[in-house]
Write an enzyme that holds these catalytic residues in place. Structure first.
Site, PDB file in Angstrom:
ATOM      1  N   ARG A 164      55.966  48.546  11.861  1.00  0.00           N
ATOM      2  CA  ARG A 164      55.299  47.575  12.321  1.00  0.00           C
ATOM      3  C   ARG A 164      55.545  46.493  11.641  1.00  0.00           C
ATOM      4  O   ARG A 164      55.027  45.211  11.876  1.00  0.00           O
ATOM      5  CB  ARG A 164      53.996  47.339  12.354  1.00  0.00           C
ATOM      6  CG  ARG A 164      53.603  48.694  12.804  1.00  0.00           C
ATOM      7  CD  ARG A 164      53.474  48.725  14.318  1.00  0.00           C
ATOM      8  NE  ARG A 164      52.688  50.300  15.152  1.00  0.00           N
ATOM      9  CZ  ARG A 164      53.690  50.792  15.620  1.00  0.00           C
ATOM     10  NH1 ARG A 164      54.857  51.871  14.348  1.00  0.00           N
ATOM     11  NH2 ARG A 164      52.987  52.485  15.757  1.00  0.00           N
ATOM     12  N   SER A 237      47.312  50.217  18.902  1.00  0.00           N
ATOM     13  CA  SER A 237      46.472  49.559  17.552  1.00  0.00           C
ATOM     14  C   SER A 237      46.387  48.200  17.590  1.00  0.00           C
ATOM     15  O   SER A 237      47.681  47.216  17.216  1.00  0.00           O
ATOM     16  CB  SER A 237      47.442  50.433  17.098  1.00  0.00           C
ATOM     17  OG  SER A 237      47.678  51.660  16.811  1.00  0.00           O
ATOM     18  N   GLU A 332      47.556  44.233  13.674  1.00  0.00           N
ATOM     19  CA  GLU A 332      49.072  44.239  13.948  1.00  0.00           C
ATOM     20  C   GLU A 332      49.491  43.411  15.030  1.00  0.00           C
ATOM     21  O   GLU A 332      49.721  42.520  15.598  1.00  0.00           O
ATOM     22  CB  GLU A 332      49.216  45.775  14.429  1.00  0.00           C
ATOM     23  CG  GLU A 332      50.529  45.776  14.864  1.00  0.00           C
ATOM     24  CD  GLU A 332      50.544  47.187  15.855  1.00  0.00           C
ATOM     25  OE1 GLU A 332      51.435  47.470  16.486  1.00  0.00           O
ATOM     26  OE2 GLU A 332      50.137  48.240  15.441  1.00  0.00           O
TER      27      GLU A 332
HETATM   28  N1  EPU Z   1      41.570  59.583  13.607  1.00  0.00           N
HETATM   29  C1  EPU Z   1      40.412  59.320  13.727  1.00  0.00           C
HETATM   30  N2  EPU Z   1      39.314  58.606  14.438  1.00  0.00           N
HETATM   31  C2  EPU Z   1      39.646  58.136  14.853  1.00  0.00           C
HETATM   32  C3  EPU Z   1      41.580  58.151  15.405  1.00  0.00           C
HETATM   33  C4  EPU Z   1      42.494  58.835  14.503  1.00  0.00           C
HETATM   34  O1  EPU Z   1      39.343  60.033  12.438  1.00  0.00           O
HETATM   35  O2  EPU Z   1      39.540  57.522  15.975  1.00  0.00           O
HETATM   36  C5  EPU Z   1      42.208  59.949  13.077  1.00  0.00           C
HETATM   37  C6  EPU Z   1      43.357  61.463  13.184  1.00  0.00           C
HETATM   38  O3  EPU Z   1      42.329  62.379  13.302  1.00  0.00           O
HETATM   39  C7  EPU Z   1      44.413  61.432  12.826  1.00  0.00           C
HETATM   40  C8  EPU Z   1      45.106  60.532  12.071  1.00  0.00           C
HETATM   41  O4  EPU Z   1      43.892  59.603  12.295  1.00  0.00           O
HETATM   42  O5  EPU Z   1      43.892  62.540  11.245  1.00  0.00           O
HETATM   43  C9  EPU Z   1      46.309  59.429  12.669  1.00  0.00           C
HETATM   44  O6  EPU Z   1      45.364  59.210  13.650  1.00  0.00           O
HETATM   45  P1  EPU Z   1      47.128  59.083  15.208  1.00  0.00           P
HETATM   46  O7  EPU Z   1      47.183  60.748  15.081  1.00  0.00           O
HETATM   47  O8  EPU Z   1      45.873  58.907  16.187  1.00  0.00           O
HETATM   48  O9  EPU Z   1      48.152  57.899  15.215  1.00  0.00           O
HETATM   49  P2  EPU Z   1      47.692  56.558  14.574  1.00  0.00           P
HETATM   50  O10 EPU Z   1      47.585  57.038  13.030  1.00  0.00           O
HETATM   51  O11 EPU Z   1      45.520  56.309  14.484  1.00  0.00           O
HETATM   52  C10 EPU Z   1      49.897  55.666  14.858  1.00  0.00           C
HETATM   53  C11 EPU Z   1      50.236  54.101  15.225  1.00  0.00           C
HETATM   54  C12 EPU Z   1      50.597  54.516  17.075  1.00  0.00           C
HETATM   55  C13 EPU Z   1      50.782  55.458  17.600  1.00  0.00           C
HETATM   56  C14 EPU Z   1      50.168  56.864  16.745  1.00  0.00           C
HETATM   57  C15 EPU Z   1      51.368  57.888  17.314  1.00  0.00           C
HETATM   58  C16 EPU Z   1      49.718  52.035  14.390  1.00  0.00           C
HETATM   59  C17 EPU Z   1      48.968  51.096  13.003  1.00  0.00           C
HETATM   60  N3  EPU Z   1      49.687  53.049  15.026  1.00  0.00           N
HETATM   61  O12 EPU Z   1      48.469  55.228  15.067  1.00  0.00           O
HETATM   62  O13 EPU Z   1      50.874  53.343  17.747  1.00  0.00           O
HETATM   63  O14 EPU Z   1      50.583  55.746  18.841  1.00  0.00           O
HETATM   64  O15 EPU Z   1      50.042  56.748  15.568  1.00  0.00           O
HETATM   65  O16 EPU Z   1      52.285  58.333  16.584  1.00  0.00           O
HETATM   66  O17 EPU Z   1      50.703  53.234  13.079  1.00  0.00           O
HETATM   67  C18 EPU Z   1      50.604  50.947  18.228  1.00  0.00           C
HETATM   68  O18 EPU Z   1      51.030  50.829  17.790  1.00  0.00           O
HETATM   69  O19 EPU Z   1      50.020  50.536  19.391  1.00  0.00           O
HETATM   70  C19 EPU Z   1      50.780  52.261  18.335  1.00  0.00           C
HETATM   71  C20 EPU Z   1      49.573  53.185  19.090  1.00  0.00           C
END
Ligand code: EPU
Length: 336
Positions: A164, A237, A332
């Site tokens: 990012r 995010s 972000e």
């Molecule tokens: N999780 C929780 N609680 C929550 C949300 C997530 O426990 O409320 C846990 C999930 O269970 C999982 C882990 O956190 O084990 C990661 O969650 P997720 O796969 O939803 O991805 P993220 O890390 O929260 C990132 C990106 C997203 C992207 C997703 C999918 C960043 C800041 N965000 O989110 O990007 O869509 O991965 O690849 O890196 C964005 O940048 O706007 C965005 C939506």
């Protein structure tokens, strides 16, 4: 090209914040961009570059000129046995561009389906999702250097891409206007299905992996987890997933055996959504701002939230996570 005064930006930011720009201009070609930077409106006022408005939080009116970058066009500039090279103007809408590539069977960005925003802002924060970052497909970025009006190109290395992050958020911030991005796509798809629930969703859909099916699976997952900004204002995010040292991670793991983390070089990247959820904020509100009930990394506008209400919630969440885990969450989203 028409410069408008006291222009309402509510429809131009996905948070749906009611901010007003003192001056506003939509730029539909590179010539118009070159013209505006020579104008007195530009020279005598602070300026703000706006693409799709999907990564910005307005906390006040903008007392300057907002430039909405809107130049369109896609051009194949080279093709070889394996790849196609495509030059795409900054104002193209990202979601439609992904669909266009899938239709042509060009592979590279299918996992980045349904991300709001424009092509020209995709390199700025190196958009990423489901195991892919846009940097993996970027050959070069064409920019206009504001200081002297010169048009130059930055190759992938020169863009200094990171998680990012890029030169456009660091030392080159406010120095360049991105005019176009040149992508390299593969004509022989390499399908990336290992991330998260992609395989499970493909199974639910009773289909085998293909460019179109993967992209549809990701669209389904996103629609299920993330709020639609046309109905509920948000900017995806709000925070980055924080990186901590191996020692810090191991200390946290003893106290929180279920912590979600991924190795990242010698360090560990923690899932900020998990940290926020554990700090008790998931689904909670502060005024008209709230934490999304399905994805704690997403802050939402419940209706008529002001930017400051969203920011107050973001700060409360940062404070809670720091207190509980000793981990700092970095925003972000660009706060203006
Ligand atoms: N999780 C929780 N609680 C929550 C949300 C997530 O426990 O409320 C846990 C999930 O269970 C999982 C882990 O956190 O084990 C990661 O969650 P997720 O796969 O939803 O991805 P993220 O890390 O929260 C990132 C990106 C997203 C992207 C997703 C999918 C960043 C800041 N965000 O989110 O990007 O869509 O991965 O690849 O890196 C964005 O940048 O706007 C965005 C939506």
């Amino acid at each position: 090209m028409q410069i408008k005064e006291n222009y309402l930006l509510k429809k131009l930011n996905t948070f749906g914040i009611q901010a007003i720009a003192k001056y506003f201009v939509e730029l539909n070609s590179i010539q118009e961009i070159q013209e505006i930077i020579k104008s007195s409106h530009f020279k005598n006022n602070p300026y703000l570059l706006l693409g799709g408005g999907s990564n910005i939080l307005f906390t006040k009116d903008f007392d300057g000129i907002v430039l909405k970058i809107n130049n369109k066009g896609k051009e194949i500039i080279a093709v070889d046995a394996d790849n196609v090279f495509l030059k795409v103007q900054a104002g193209e809408v990202w979601e439609s561009f992904v669909d266009y590539c899938i239709l042509n069977n060009w592979s590279g960005i299918e996992n980045l389906a349904l991300i709001p925003g424009n092509v020209g802002t995709s390199p700025v924060q190196n958009i990423g999702a489901y195991g892919v970052e846009v940097k993996d497909c970027i050959e070069k970025v064409e920019v206009l250097r504001i200081a002297d009006g010169e048009i130059i190109e930055l190759n992938n290395n020169e863009c200094k891409f990171g998680y990012r992050n890029s030169i456009f958020k660091q030392e080159a911030k406010n120095k360049y206007i991105i005019l176009s991005v040149t992508f390299k796509f593969s004509k022989k798809p390499t399908l990336i299905t290992h991330y998260g629930d992609i395989l499970k969703e493909l199974e639910n859909m009773f289909v085998t992996p293909s460019l179109e099916n993967i992209s549809n699976a990701i669209k389904n997952i996103r629609r299920c987890k993330l709020p639609d900004y046309t109905l509920t204002g948000n900017a995806g995010s709000f925070f980055k997933n924080p990186t901590v040292s191996k020692e810090k991670y191991e200390a946290l793991l003893i106290e929180y055996p279920k912590i979600r983390a991924f190795p990242s070089g010698n360090d560990y990247k923690l899932a900020a959504g998990w940290l926020i959820e554990k700090s008790g904020w998931k689904g909670k509100s502060l005024g008209n701002a709230a934490i999304h009930h399905k994805q704690a990394l997403v802050l939402i506008n419940k209706g008529n939230a002001t930017g400051n209400e969203i920011l107050a919630l973001a700060k409360a969440v940062q404070h809670a996570v720091l207190n509980l885990f000793g981990v700092e969450l970095e925003m972000e989203v660009n706060v203006v």
